[in-house]
Design an enzyme around this catalytic site. Structure first.
Site, PDB file in Angstrom:
ATOM      1  N   HIS A 129       0.884  -1.172   0.000  1.00  0.00           N
ATOM      2  CA  HIS A 129       0.000   0.000   0.000  1.00  0.00           C
ATOM      3  C   HIS A 129       0.922   1.223   0.000  1.00  0.00           C
ATOM      4  CE1 HIS A 129      -2.781   2.973   1.779  1.00  0.00           C
ATOM      5  NE2 HIS A 129      -3.763   2.142   1.507  1.00  0.00           N
ATOM      6  N   ASP A 206       3.403  -4.166   7.993  1.00  0.00           N
ATOM      7  CA  ASP A 206       2.128  -3.471   7.826  1.00  0.00           C
ATOM      8  C   ASP A 206       1.028  -4.512   8.022  1.00  0.00           C
ATOM      9  OD1 ASP A 206      -0.183  -2.339   6.994  1.00  0.00           O
ATOM     10  OD2 ASP A 206       0.569  -1.618   5.062  1.00  0.00           O
ATOM     11  N   GLN A 209      -4.209  -5.244   7.248  1.00  0.00           N
ATOM     12  CA  GLN A 209      -5.229  -6.170   6.741  1.00  0.00           C
ATOM     13  C   GLN A 209      -5.150  -7.532   7.428  1.00  0.00           C
ATOM     14  OE1 GLN A 209      -7.646  -5.321   4.682  1.00  0.00           O
ATOM     15  NE2 GLN A 209      -6.884  -3.351   3.959  1.00  0.00           N
ATOM     16  N   LYS A 232     -10.107  -0.168  10.772  1.00  0.00           N
ATOM     17  CA  LYS A 232     -10.336  -1.383   9.973  1.00  0.00           C
ATOM     18  C   LYS A 232     -10.640  -2.573  10.872  1.00  0.00           C
ATOM     19  CE  LYS A 232      -7.040  -0.010   6.388  1.00  0.00           C
ATOM     20  NZ  LYS A 232      -7.791   0.413   5.222  1.00  0.00           N
ATOM     21  N   CYS A 370      -4.772   2.315  -3.638  1.00  0.00           N
ATOM     22  CA  CYS A 370      -3.543   2.857  -3.028  1.00  0.00           C
ATOM     23  C   CYS A 370      -2.374   1.894  -3.185  1.00  0.00           C
ATOM     24  CB  CYS A 370      -3.747   3.206  -1.554  1.00  0.00           C
ATOM     25  SG  CYS A 370      -4.968   4.465  -1.290  1.00  0.00           S
TER      26      CYS A 370
END
Ligand SMILES: Cc1ncc(COP(=O)(O)O)c(C=O)c1O
Length: 412
Positions: A129, A206, A209, A232, A370
């Site tokens: 991302h 990261d 997700q 999220k 993104c």
């Protein structure tokens, strides 16, 4: 299915509303942001109603209670990740968490393990991302370090065949996503973290997700930093998390109140982590809301949520692949993959498709998500992405299939 989705949906006030002239809301955009259960909305609003005061400062009851609530939220995040409280820093979102690491490294004194020079390398992947690409591009530009990356195979997996020449003795940072927001791919961390640590590099994960969708124990991941966004993970907007076990060695990024130990007119010293990285009055109500979100997820159980999503992703992919001219971008089965499914449908531009789906009550995301370098690599101008969460079920997937078929007739 180990929990009742119909019951779960009742906890989310937004599902009481309809959209586009009375249609059921089919929300398939949780990869962008999740919906919020009432317990989270109430935790945030109760903070303002009953407890509001600046934390760590006032000499009064409200300040004491606000501090307890805020630090209680930190403990909840720590427990959720299998971490210690002092390893948890609250930020605005994952983007800020990742920028914090990159900027702080840029502030490191020459000779420190975090300081970069033109001899050093930063390694990322092609599926990042922008939030985990641009801060590293910028750090490379500021320090003269070289930016390198793992490529993505046509199947949507990381190509690790050249791992030893990509991560070298000169690599200082390896920054990568745990789960791709476009492809759904869950990356094989073991080989990457082992190689990175072999050469003395830090690994920045990261986990935007992954943290909301699967059980995470930072001790098992073997990374040095982990970032995610509250919004999220059923939490409020305006709060993110940065976890690290090496905070003590990292210089601050933002300077000001609350992050100091002593100050004179010409100098200052820093409070220990996490305070060192939380300058100013923090996002207290949002952190408390995130604590309530993690309570909610824990109550349902992260393994149950993961299992539900894997099963539903299989159903979603199966159904999509029955639709003529539809191609799924990324892994074609549920092995090491989460519930973000991106696809193209014949000649229909994703933006047109997204608009048509919206007219049928189906909310998806369209565009490059993104991750522009990735869509370029995949040779598609954009994709349509359906992303699942614990409040989705097969009826949502069926509504998507019917709406795509409708779009094919409409745009024929
Ligand atoms: C993989 C990944 N990383 C980082 C981000 C950035 O998150 P935020 O905008 O909440 O900072 C996102 C958001 O879509 C994401 O999916």
């Amino acid at each position: 299915m180990s929990f009742d989705v119909t019951k779960v949906r009742k906890d989310f006030p937004i599902f009481e509303r309809t959209i586009r002239d009375g249609k059921k809301l089919v929300y398939l955009d949780s990869g962008a942001t999740s919906q919020k259960p009432l317990s989270v909305i109430e935790a945030e609003s109760n903070f303002y109603k009953f407890t509001n005061a600046a934390v760590h400062r006032g000499a009064h009851q409200l300040a004491e209670e606000a501090t307890d609530s805020y630090e209680g939220a930190r403990l909840k995040v720590a427990n959720f990740l299998g971490a210690k409280e002092e390893e948890i820093v609250f930020t605005k979102n994952a983007t800020e968490s990742l920028n914090l690491v990159a900027y702080a490294m840029g502030n490191a004194q020459p000779g420190s393990r975090f300081a970069l020079t033109s001899k050093d390398q930063i390694v990322v992947t092609e599926m990042e991302h922008h939030a985990n690409l641009i801060p590293w591009q910028q750090l490379a530009a500021r320090t003269g370090a070289e930016l390198k990356w793992f490529e993505v195979t046509p199947e949507g997996r990381l190509d690790l065949s050249a791992i030893n020449s990509i991560i070298t003795e000169n690599t200082k940072v390896v920054a990568l996503t745990h789960q791709s927001n476009v492809l759904g791919t869950i990356n094989p961390l073991e080989a990457i973290t082992a190689r990175a640590h072999e050469v003395g590099a830090v690994v920045v994960l990261d986990a935007c997700q992954s943290v909301p969708h699967m059980p995470i124990d930072v001790k098992k991941l073997n990374v040095d930093f982990l970032a995610f966004s509250g919004h999220k993970a059923l939490g409020p907007t305006g709060v993110g998390v940065l976890w690290s076990s090496v905070f003590e060695e990292l210089p601050p990024f933002l300077f000001g109140g609350s992050m100091i130990e002593t100050v004179t007119m010409t100098s200052a010293t820093w409070a220990p982590a996490p305070r060192k990285f939380e300058a100013g009055v923090p996002n207290m109500a949002q952190a408390v809301g995130l604590g309530a979100a993690l309570d909610y997820l824990t109550e349902i159980g992260m393994q149950s949520i993961f299992d539900h999503e894997v099963e539903l992703t299989g159903y979603l992919m199966n159904g999509l692949l029955q639709i003529p001219e539809l191609s799924i971008v990324g892994p074609q089965n549920t092995d090491a993959r989460g519930g973000s499914v991106s696809f193209t449908v014949g000649h229909i531009h994703p933006h047109d498709l997204g608009q048509y789906l919206d007219s049928q009550g189906v909310a998806v995301r369209t565009g490059h998500h993104c991750a522009w370098p990735l869509t370029r690599k995949l040779g598609v101008p954009a994709t349509t992405r359906a992303s699942l969460y614990l409040y989705n079920d097969e009826s949502d997937c069926d509504a998507l299939f019917a709406a795509i078929t409708g779009a094919q007739k409409y745009f024929a």
